[in-house]
Design an enzyme around this catalytic site. Structure first.
Site, PDB file in Angstrom:
ATOM      1  N   GLU A  84       0.558  -1.384   0.346  1.00  0.00           N
ATOM      2  CA  GLU A  84       0.172   0.545  -0.079  1.00  0.00           C
ATOM      3  C   GLU A  84       1.110   1.521   0.044  1.00  0.00           C
ATOM      4  O   GLU A  84       0.460   2.502   0.341  1.00  0.00           O
ATOM      5  CB  GLU A  84      -1.261   0.300   1.341  1.00  0.00           C
ATOM      6  CG  GLU A  84      -0.090  -0.050   2.039  1.00  0.00           C
ATOM      7  CD  GLU A  84      -1.823  -0.297   3.684  1.00  0.00           C
ATOM      8  OE1 GLU A  84      -2.165   1.059   3.677  1.00  0.00           O
ATOM      9  OE2 GLU A  84      -1.835  -1.526   4.373  1.00  0.00           O
ATOM     10  N   CYS A 116      -3.588  -3.638   4.252  1.00  0.00           N
ATOM     11  CA  CYS A 116      -2.448  -4.776   4.368  1.00  0.00           C
ATOM     12  C   CYS A 116      -2.752  -6.498   4.560  1.00  0.00           C
ATOM     13  O   CYS A 116      -1.499  -7.198   5.125  1.00  0.00           O
ATOM     14  CB  CYS A 116      -1.674  -4.949   6.198  1.00  0.00           C
ATOM     15  SG  CYS A 116      -1.623  -3.198   7.104  1.00  0.00           S
ATOM     16  N   THR A 159       3.379   3.606  16.237  1.00  0.00           N
ATOM     17  CA  THR A 159       2.853   1.879  15.483  1.00  0.00           C
ATOM     18  C   THR A 159       3.396   2.402  13.497  1.00  0.00           C
ATOM     19  O   THR A 159       3.657   0.892  13.300  1.00  0.00           O
ATOM     20  CB  THR A 159       1.280   1.953  15.301  1.00  0.00           C
ATOM     21  OG1 THR A 159       0.535   2.835  14.122  1.00  0.00           O
ATOM     22  CG2 THR A 159       0.193   2.517  16.354  1.00  0.00           C
ATOM     23  N   HIS A 241      -1.806 -10.210  11.800  1.00  0.00           N
ATOM     24  CA  HIS A 241      -1.566  -8.724  11.253  1.00  0.00           C
ATOM     25  C   HIS A 241      -0.891  -8.298  12.483  1.00  0.00           C
ATOM     26  O   HIS A 241      -1.556  -8.541  13.708  1.00  0.00           O
ATOM     27  CB  HIS A 241      -2.446  -8.933  10.097  1.00  0.00           C
ATOM     28  CG  HIS A 241      -2.343  -7.165  10.321  1.00  0.00           C
ATOM     29  ND1 HIS A 241      -1.267  -6.097   9.871  1.00  0.00           N
ATOM     30  CD2 HIS A 241      -2.794  -6.099  10.212  1.00  0.00           C
ATOM     31  CE1 HIS A 241      -0.865  -5.091   9.682  1.00  0.00           C
ATOM     32  NE2 HIS A 241      -2.174  -4.861  10.087  1.00  0.00           N
TER      33      HIS A 241
HETATM   34  P1  HMG Z   1      -4.667   6.770  20.629  1.00  0.00           P
HETATM   35  O1  HMG Z   1      -5.993   7.286  20.752  1.00  0.00           O
HETATM   36  O2  HMG Z   1      -3.490   7.556  21.007  1.00  0.00           O
HETATM   37  O3  HMG Z   1      -4.530   5.638  22.257  1.00  0.00           O
HETATM   38  O4  HMG Z   1      -5.109   6.017  19.737  1.00  0.00           O
HETATM   39  P2  HMG Z   1      -5.486   5.164  23.559  1.00  0.00           P
HETATM   40  O5  HMG Z   1      -6.119   6.392  23.906  1.00  0.00           O
HETATM   41  O6  HMG Z   1      -6.690   4.182  22.725  1.00  0.00           O
HETATM   42  O7  HMG Z   1      -4.132   4.887  24.057  1.00  0.00           O
HETATM   43  C1  HMG Z   1      -3.975   3.733  23.726  1.00  0.00           C
HETATM   44  C2  HMG Z   1      -4.276   2.671  24.813  1.00  0.00           C
HETATM   45  O8  HMG Z   1      -2.713   3.373  25.472  1.00  0.00           O
HETATM   46  C3  HMG Z   1      -4.822   2.486  25.977  1.00  0.00           C
HETATM   47  O9  HMG Z   1      -5.297   1.221  26.311  1.00  0.00           O
HETATM   48  C4  HMG Z   1      -4.612   2.995  27.279  1.00  0.00           C
HETATM   49  O10 HMG Z   1      -5.418   2.463  28.152  1.00  0.00           O
HETATM   50  C5  HMG Z   1      -3.388   2.824  27.258  1.00  0.00           C
HETATM   51  P3  HMG Z   1      -6.522   0.342  26.281  1.00  0.00           P
HETATM   52  O11 HMG Z   1      -7.377   1.025  26.482  1.00  0.00           O
HETATM   53  O12 HMG Z   1      -6.199   0.185  24.835  1.00  0.00           O
HETATM   54  O13 HMG Z   1      -5.726  -0.991  26.394  1.00  0.00           O
HETATM   55  N1  HMG Z   1      -2.642   4.460  27.334  1.00  0.00           N
HETATM   56  C6  HMG Z   1      -1.701   4.239  28.290  1.00  0.00           C
HETATM   57  N2  HMG Z   1      -0.632   3.097  29.378  1.00  0.00           N
HETATM   58  C7  HMG Z   1       0.150   3.327  29.889  1.00  0.00           C
HETATM   59  N3  HMG Z   1       0.762   4.308  30.235  1.00  0.00           N
HETATM   60  C8  HMG Z   1      -0.084   5.345  29.789  1.00  0.00           C
HETATM   61  C9  HMG Z   1      -1.272   5.005  29.579  1.00  0.00           C
HETATM   62  N4  HMG Z   1      -1.741   5.719  28.462  1.00  0.00           N
HETATM   63  C10 HMG Z   1      -2.268   5.940  27.672  1.00  0.00           C
HETATM   64  N5  HMG Z   1       0.046   6.621  30.437  1.00  0.00           N
HETATM   65  C11 HMG Z   1      -4.968   3.615  18.405  1.00  0.00           C
HETATM   66  C12 HMG Z   1      -4.568   4.377  20.030  1.00  0.00           C
HETATM   67  C13 HMG Z   1      -4.575   2.628  17.953  1.00  0.00           C
HETATM   68  C14 HMG Z   1      -6.344   4.319  17.917  1.00  0.00           C
HETATM   69  C15 HMG Z   1      -4.223   4.256  16.996  1.00  0.00           C
HETATM   70  O14 HMG Z   1      -2.735   4.082  17.581  1.00  0.00           O
HETATM   71  C16 HMG Z   1      -4.257   4.342  15.402  1.00  0.00           C
HETATM   72  O15 HMG Z   1      -5.209   4.868  15.013  1.00  0.00           O
HETATM   73  N6  HMG Z   1      -3.477   3.346  15.383  1.00  0.00           N
HETATM   74  C17 HMG Z   1      -4.042   3.052  13.553  1.00  0.00           C
HETATM   75  C18 HMG Z   1      -4.805   2.370  13.152  1.00  0.00           C
HETATM   76  C19 HMG Z   1      -4.715   0.821  13.661  1.00  0.00           C
HETATM   77  O16 HMG Z   1      -3.386   0.948  13.463  1.00  0.00           O
HETATM   78  N7  HMG Z   1      -5.452   0.226  14.086  1.00  0.00           N
HETATM   79  C20 HMG Z   1      -4.776  -1.367  13.873  1.00  0.00           C
HETATM   80  C21 HMG Z   1      -5.852  -1.906  13.690  1.00  0.00           C
HETATM   81  S1  HMG Z   1      -6.377  -2.026  11.746  1.00  0.00           S
HETATM   82  C22 HMG Z   1      -5.656  -2.218  11.093  1.00  0.00           C
HETATM   83  O17 HMG Z   1      -4.648  -3.616  11.495  1.00  0.00           O
HETATM   84  C23 HMG Z   1      -4.915  -2.423   9.504  1.00  0.00           C
HETATM   85  C24 HMG Z   1      -3.646  -1.170   9.566  1.00  0.00           C
HETATM   86  O18 HMG Z   1      -2.348  -2.123   9.750  1.00  0.00           O
HETATM   87  C25 HMG Z   1      -4.017  -0.679   8.271  1.00  0.00           C
HETATM   88  C26 HMG Z   1      -3.825  -1.353   7.341  1.00  0.00           C
HETATM   89  O19 HMG Z   1      -4.338  -2.491   6.807  1.00  0.00           O
HETATM   90  O20 HMG Z   1      -3.119  -1.169   6.114  1.00  0.00           O
HETATM   91  C27 HMG Z   1      -3.439   0.099  10.318  1.00  0.00           C
END
Ligand code: HMG
Length: 365
Positions: A84, A116, A159, A241
């Protein structure tokens, strides 16, 4: 060799020459580093220097896979690149690879796109091409290669990652792949990159929900009416993945709950069957199409011939597929592990200033 016995004959990996620990990014963004390391489970982001892209990584991985294969480029009848990180809307990434490798003539050469999931689709197509007899005795070269970058300050930034995995489809020396697989797709806007946009748009929560639903659907199809506990533990490892390592754990916990397992039981299953497969992914970050295959390459290291594993592929949009593989005779010595060891030992760290420079945004002060 009968065409139906074709599998992965050789495998090569290429990681980029730079990386940044996510703790450096946390410092740059003024975020508690535990959010990235514990909350998301990330360690490093693999980064490409200027002039280094998905084609560079793909060519590097392909050369390594070819160097360990008894055949030569003249034995290849299909080259497919799942990515991609396309360089062009029309010209396939496979054309850059073919140019570098001297692949031309009676060869089908193309690029596969489905976020992906594209690398897995390219692999399935190549296997089905061999199994059907359409390959007429030729081998296929399949490459999954990506550079994952988000907009500066985007929640996806910790990430990020990059890497490529090349696989030659011929005799199943590295692994055989079951002809039966378990796909599931459902259209969604969970993660997408409109034409002309440099970086993806993400509905973070939706993407997590889609991934988890796809895991349930694919594993339910694999399990059928069998006993989930005994059948899933028969596999040596389950590869996923890996958009970020914590995603995989979330999905396994979700699967365990769906199957009625206790939290302790699911945690133990995760530690025994899944956690170890993430070792290299933690050091590369999300390499999109290559992510699953980096995990599979890690899981196959040192396995006795015939040892079964699963591979769950997910691509936003969204499409998923669960595959079953069995280690081939070359898994015991796993020559491809040296690609990763070499790249990891030679890559250079980048700090926050270097990262900003690399991304073309020098720090204001
Ligand atoms: P975010 O909104 O910044 O994170 O983004 P959050 O606020 O949800 O926090 C993440 C985790 O950190 C949470 O844990 C928090 O509690 C924890 P959870 O409740 O989820 O277990 N946290 C802490 N832990 C310890 N100490 C602290 C602390 N503060 C918070 N101080 C998000 C998270 C994944 C949404 C973001 O990184 C993102 O948008 N990533 C890209 C999308 C993605 O990877 N999605 C995954 C599924 S889709 C996929 O796999 C396809 C992909 O590879 C693309 C493709 O197919 O081409 C992405």
């Amino acid at each position: 060799m009968s065409s139906t016995s074709a599998g992965i004959a050789s495998i090569g990996l290429q990681l980029p020459p730079l990386f940044m620990p996510v703790t450096q990014l946390a410092e740059l963004r003024g975020v508690d580093p535990n959010k990235y390391t514990k909350g998301l489970g990330c360690t490093d982001i693999a980064l490409c220097p200027n002039g280094h892209d998905a084609a560079t990584l793909a060519v590097g991985a392909a050369k390594r896979a070819l160097s360990r294969w008894k055949g030569s480029v003249s034995d290849i009848g299909l080259v497919a690149v799942g990515t991609e990180s396309a360089k062009d809307m029309s010209r396939p990434l496979s054309a850059w690879v073919a140019e570098e490798l001297g692949l031309s003539g009676v060869i089908r050469s193309y690029e596969v796109k489905h976020a992906c999931y594209g690398g897995t689709l390219a692999l399935r197509q190549a296997l089905e091409w061999k199994w059907s007899g359409a390959g007429a005795g030729k081998a296929a070269l399949v490459i999954a290669s990506d550079v994952a970058l988000y907009a500066l300050g985007d929640p996806g930034e910790p990430t990020q990652g990059a890497g490529a995995v090349a696989m030659i489809i011929d005799e199943p020396l590295v692994a055989s792949v079951s002809p039966t697989s378990f796909p599931f797709s459902s259209p969604a806007f969970d993660f997408w990159r409109p034409v002309g946009d440099s970086f993806p748009s993400v509905d973070g929560q939706l993407s997590l929900d889609c991934y988890k639903r796809a895991v349930i659907e694919c594993f339910s199809a694999l399990i059928g009416d069998r006993n989930a506990r005994s059948m899933l533990t028969e596999y040596h490892a389950h590869c996923f993945h890996v958009p970020f390592p914590k995603m995989v754990k979330k999905a396994v916990l979700h699967l365990g709950a769906e199957l009625g397992w206790s939290l302790e039981e699911t945690e133990a299953f995760y530690q025994r069957k899944v956690e170890g497969t993430l070792e290299w992914n933690q050091l590369t970050g999300n390499a999109y199409t290559a992510s699953l295959w980096i995990s599979v390459a890690r899981a196959l290291v040192g396995l006795k011939q015939g040892t079964p594993i699963t591979a769950f592929s997910y691509g936003s949009g969204y499409g998923a597929e669960l595959l079953e593989l069995a280690a081939g005779p070359a898994a015991a010595s796993a020559a491809w592990a040296s690609d990763v060891e070499k790249d990891l030992s030679q890559r250079k760290p980048v700090d926050g200033v270097g990262y900003q420079r690399l991304r073309g945004h020098a720090l204001a002060s």
